[in-house]
Design an enzyme around this catalytic site. Structure first.
Site, PDB file in Angstrom:
ATOM      1  N   TYR A 114       0.863  -1.184   0.000  1.00  0.00           N
ATOM      2  CA  TYR A 114       0.000   0.000   0.000  1.00  0.00           C
ATOM      3  C   TYR A 114       0.902   1.238   0.000  1.00  0.00           C
ATOM      4  O   TYR A 114       2.054   1.176   0.471  1.00  0.00           O
ATOM      5  CB  TYR A 114      -0.903  -0.005   1.237  1.00  0.00           C
TER       6      TYR A 114
ATOM      7  N   TYR B  47      -1.039 -10.568  -1.838  1.00  0.00           N
ATOM      8  CA  TYR B  47       0.170 -10.022  -1.188  1.00  0.00           C
ATOM      9  C   TYR B  47       0.261 -10.552   0.246  1.00  0.00           C
ATOM     10  O   TYR B  47      -0.752 -10.914   0.852  1.00  0.00           O
ATOM     11  CB  TYR B  47       0.144  -8.482  -1.182  1.00  0.00           C
TER      12      TYR B  47
ATOM     13  N   ARG C 205      -2.650 -12.827   1.684  1.00  0.00           N
ATOM     14  CA  ARG C 205      -4.048 -12.463   1.490  1.00  0.00           C
ATOM     15  C   ARG C 205      -4.372 -12.627   0.017  1.00  0.00           C
ATOM     16  O   ARG C 205      -3.601 -12.200  -0.848  1.00  0.00           O
ATOM     17  CB  ARG C 205      -4.297 -10.990   1.872  1.00  0.00           C
TER      18      ARG C 205
ATOM     19  N   HIS D 203     -10.232  -2.973  -1.466  1.00  0.00           N
ATOM     20  CA  HIS D 203     -11.002  -2.541  -0.284  1.00  0.00           C
ATOM     21  C   HIS D 203     -12.007  -1.473  -0.701  1.00  0.00           C
ATOM     22  O   HIS D 203     -11.673  -0.576  -1.492  1.00  0.00           O
ATOM     23  CB  HIS D 203     -10.085  -1.872   0.740  1.00  0.00           C
TER      24      HIS D 203
HETATM   25  C1  BEZ Z   1      -5.456  -5.616   4.191  1.00  0.00           C
HETATM   26  O1  BEZ Z   1      -5.070  -4.510   3.845  1.00  0.00           O
HETATM   27  O2  BEZ Z   1      -6.189  -6.230   3.448  1.00  0.00           O
HETATM   28  C2  BEZ Z   1      -5.021  -6.245   5.456  1.00  0.00           C
HETATM   29  C3  BEZ Z   1      -3.684  -6.282   5.746  1.00  0.00           C
HETATM   30  C4  BEZ Z   1      -3.271  -6.870   6.918  1.00  0.00           C
HETATM   31  C5  BEZ Z   1      -4.211  -7.406   7.782  1.00  0.00           C
HETATM   32  C6  BEZ Z   1      -5.544  -7.362   7.464  1.00  0.00           C
HETATM   33  C7  BEZ Z   1      -5.962  -6.777   6.287  1.00  0.00           C
HETATM   34 FE    FE Z   2      -5.685  -5.290   1.660  1.00  0.00          FE
END
Ligand code: BEZ
Ligand code: FE
Length: 280
Positions: free
Chosen positions: A157, A191, A212, A217
């Protein structure tokens, strides 16, 4: 109160909260003590293990700053964030489901017009995202605030880069009178969550992966509706069934469709829950 032992200490601690004026705080503290003590008894916690736990939590706090929230990461990887989301977002059928907020939302994202490129220089394959914001009755929700944020092709990010002058791959748009919105961005890729802190140590020690599945989002706000905090996950991602933070819901999985020119297109409609309407 003296000579407390392992059989009497729990009730003694709970009694110490008896005068808590706020009944909800009293309930939470009482239950917390009960469950913490039960946990220590169940695993027969040694003093060395208790100290290791204190050191872990200390390191977790020390890893936090205005850009890094290691406690959210800990809550996420223990499933506590998703449990809380699931318990508090039991929406009526047809409404878009919620999932974890994550630690990478920031206030002050730039505002964009329909068709703008929210990537703003972030690396990745080009993608057009379009969709509608709807009420549960299928009617368009006009002028809803649609905030989007995502990682770049390297899995970062914008806030994870030092010294970036502009926000990248995040922005705010508003739905039109027909509920529609569209913007350019980059394709979401899987990522790993940050593993350079105590949560990473925990994942390695327990042989868990940090990945993930690819996602965007979204946070969508409109007067008269509950704020929706969710993701759209990319179909086919190998981590959909083992998300490091337990956030995947099948209803949020969608196809990023490759176009003739090699770019991608995601189409996704969001259905908001009217405010103060209880789930059925
Ligand atoms: C996310 O940005 O999706 C995320 C990153 C770390 C932990 C939970 C969500
Ligand atoms: Fe994310």
């Amino acid at each position: 109160m003296r000579n407390l032992n392992q059989d009497t200490i729990t009730q003694a601690v709970i009694a110490r909260f008896a005068q808590t004026p706020d009944p909800r705080l009293k309930e939470i503290m009482t239950s917390l003590v009960q469950h913490l003590h039960a946990f220590a008894r169940e695993v027969k916690l040694t003093e060395a293990e208790w100290m290791a736990g204190i050191q872990f939590l200390t390191a977790t706090g020390q890893k936090c700053d205005d850009k890094r929230q290691e406690f959210i990461l800990l809550s996420d990887t223990l499933g506590l964030s998703m449990l809380t989301v699931a318990m508090n977002n039991d929406k009526p059928a047809g409404c878009t489901e919620a999932t974890v907020f994550g630690p990478f939302h920031v206030e002050g994202a730039p505002h964009y017009e329909h068709g703008d490129d929210v990537a703003n220089g972030a690396s990745g394959e080009p993608c057009l995202v379009r969709g509608r914001v709807l009420g549960a009755d299928g009617k368009p929700v006009a002028n809803a605030e649609v905030e989007v944020w995502q990682a770049d092709a390297d899995g970062n990010y914008d806030v994870q880069y030092e010294g970036l002058e502009h926000h990248r791959a995040r922005g705010i748009l508003h739905s039109g009178a027909d509920g529609r919105f569209h913007f350019k961005t980059i394709v979401a890729e899987a990522y790993p969550i940050p593993v350079d802190g105590p949560v990473g140590d925990m994942l390695r020690a327990t042989n868990r992966h940090p990945w993930r599945p690819a996602h965007l989002h979204f946070m969508i706000k409109a007067p008269g509706y509950e704020t929706l905090i969710t993701h759209v996950f990319r179909d086919g991602d190998p981590y959909l069934d083992s998300d490091a933070v337990f956030g995947v819901r099948q209803s949020l999985v969608a196809d990023w469709v490759k176009q003739a020119d090699g770019s991608y297109m995601l189409d996704f409609d969001f259905v908001l829950n009217p405010a103060h309407v209880a789930a059925k």
